[in-house]
Design a protein around this motif. Sequence first.
Motif, PDB file in Angstrom:
ATOM      1  N   TYR A  65      51.718 105.892  44.032  1.00 54.32           N
ATOM      2  CA  TYR A  65      49.624 105.691  43.896  1.00 54.32           C
ATOM      3  C   TYR A  65      49.695 105.633  45.314  1.00 54.32           C
ATOM      4  CZ  TYR A  65      50.586 101.164  43.721  1.00 54.32           C
ATOM      5  OH  TYR A  65      50.487  99.773  43.745  1.00 54.32           O
ATOM      6  N   PRO A 118      48.021 100.506  40.652  1.00 51.69           N
ATOM      7  CA  PRO A 118      48.859 101.619  40.340  1.00 51.69           C
ATOM      8  C   PRO A 118      47.958 102.087  39.613  1.00 51.69           C
ATOM      9  CG  PRO A 118      50.150 100.192  39.919  1.00 51.69           C
ATOM     10  CD  PRO A 118      49.700  99.869  40.151  1.00 51.69           C
ATOM     11  N   ARG A 173      45.245 105.974  41.308  1.00 52.05           N
ATOM     12  CA  ARG A 173      45.536 107.334  40.298  1.00 52.05           C
ATOM     13  C   ARG A 173      44.567 107.423  39.672  1.00 52.05           C
ATOM     14  NH1 ARG A 173      50.973 105.399  38.971  1.00 52.05           N
ATOM     15  NH2 ARG A 173      50.161 104.133  36.556  1.00 52.05           N
TER      16      ARG A 173
END
Length: 574
Positions: A396, A478, A482
């Motif tokens: 990510y 993460p 994203r």
Amino acid sequence: MGQLNYWLLLGSFLLLLATLSSTITARLGLPLLLVFLGVGMLAGDSGPGQIQFSNYPLAFGVGNVALAVILLAGGLQTRIDSFRVALKPALSLATVGVVVSAGLAGAFAAWLLGLPWLHAMLLGAIVGSTDAAAVFAQLRYGGVRLNERVGATLEIESGANDPMAIFLVITLLSIMTGESQPDTLSMLGEFMRQFGFGAVGGLAGGWLLSRAAARFTLAESLYPLLVLGGGLMIFAAVNSAGGSGFLAIYLAGLVIGNRPLPASESVRGMMDGLAWLAQAGMFLLLGLLVTPSRLLPEIGPSLAFAAFLMFIARPIAVALCLVPLKFNRREIIFVSWVGLRGAVPIVLATFPIMAGVSGAVALFDIAFAVVLASLLVQGTLVPWMAKRCKVEVPDYPEPLARHGLRQPGRADWQIVQYRVATDAPGEHSIAHAAPHLEHGRAKPLAVLRGIRLALPRQAERLRAGDLIVLASTEDALPELGRWYGEAQNQRMAYERRFFGDFVLDGDAPLVALAELYDFPITESESGFDVAALIRSRLHRPAVVGDQIAFGNVTLIVRELERDRITRVGLKLDR
């Protein structure tokens, strides 16, 4: 003064040349450490540089200090949570694995190279352990993100296996030089002293140093110097007491990195830079020690020895250590492959030279050939092997910048910045309310649009190019990456291929899922949820990327909160 300027100019030029060469090696997929080593060899007496250097004690001293700095930086970046899945396998590899690798390599060297048994076993001990500098560099900066079990096992192993290798080398040297004839009891005592003093000194020293850093108010730029000075003091003190300074400084970094620390991001950032400088300087200096013309006559047998170590000795040792711990076949193959040799074998190979052992220079040359082969073959193919062995998990986007918050208690919260990418999921979303805020793990603080700074509610909807500043916990990064980060089609497609097209909650009832997709479960599993089923089938702590297959259905662990499986991917085999 002129001589000082000459050496300073030469050293800085070599460092600059090796660093700029990294752009070429990155495109070719070669390890950066190989470049530093190559530049050192070219600068030596057999290369264009014609620098005459054969000061093994100096190389030994510089190598030890550089390895200490590298291990301290590695410990600072190792999360203590990873020990729940990696401590047992890493310790097994760092002890039993080193002995098995060294023994098999020594026996093969005696047969292939015709060395006396003690010399052959000494060579096996020199190359028996993996190298922290090479492993940290390749895993953390090699463009591959491994599942936590495999990645943490390799990093902790490389940080903890030096004591065993040093113990074996010193024991064999004491026998060869006639200083002593150690019996089993004395060898066991020396082994326990190395590990015991190293572990106790490192944990205690790290705790005291972290308390001192939290207690005193310093300028932010001084905290990295406090950690560096304290870490090297722990390293020297434990070495003086007869323990393993390498183990001690790694554990000290681990303790410091996992305790509340002012300016923690500044400490990690500066130590990361110092670790790279230490690696560059160490490999340049070690490259100067090598005479390529001396390597050529024995290059064939040396490469055959390196191949045996890579393809037979290391895999046997890894299988013996990891099969009982329920590692699967693909994980064992990958851990076997990442048995990278680097500076440690070269530094250990200076021990016999300084001890005056006959044929020691030949042992040094063979160890150097092993390191070259390991970095060139194993190091280059690490990303490819990670994909083939299916131990890589989707990455990510990292924050553009991050800064820890000074607070009493746990230092979980930090300030992070993201640039909203075109076509990212977060583009056109409401600035102050996004899906990743459900559990209170992140809070938008400001949005910078051009030169105008606004509160999230004032900015309304986000646009591509906006810089958003948030307070966030580590485990939310993460999702934030994203949500705001670059929405690369290739990366997103790989994530779908890896986790599947469907996402389930960990507490979803298993019976309904089994009926829907027609896969078999036992009667005892009928009351399980999806997370309980995965735990029962794995027989070990779960990590992101773990997979359980049922006929044409595969369940993949997608997200964890501590030890609890919260989200699971479902993939249908087509």
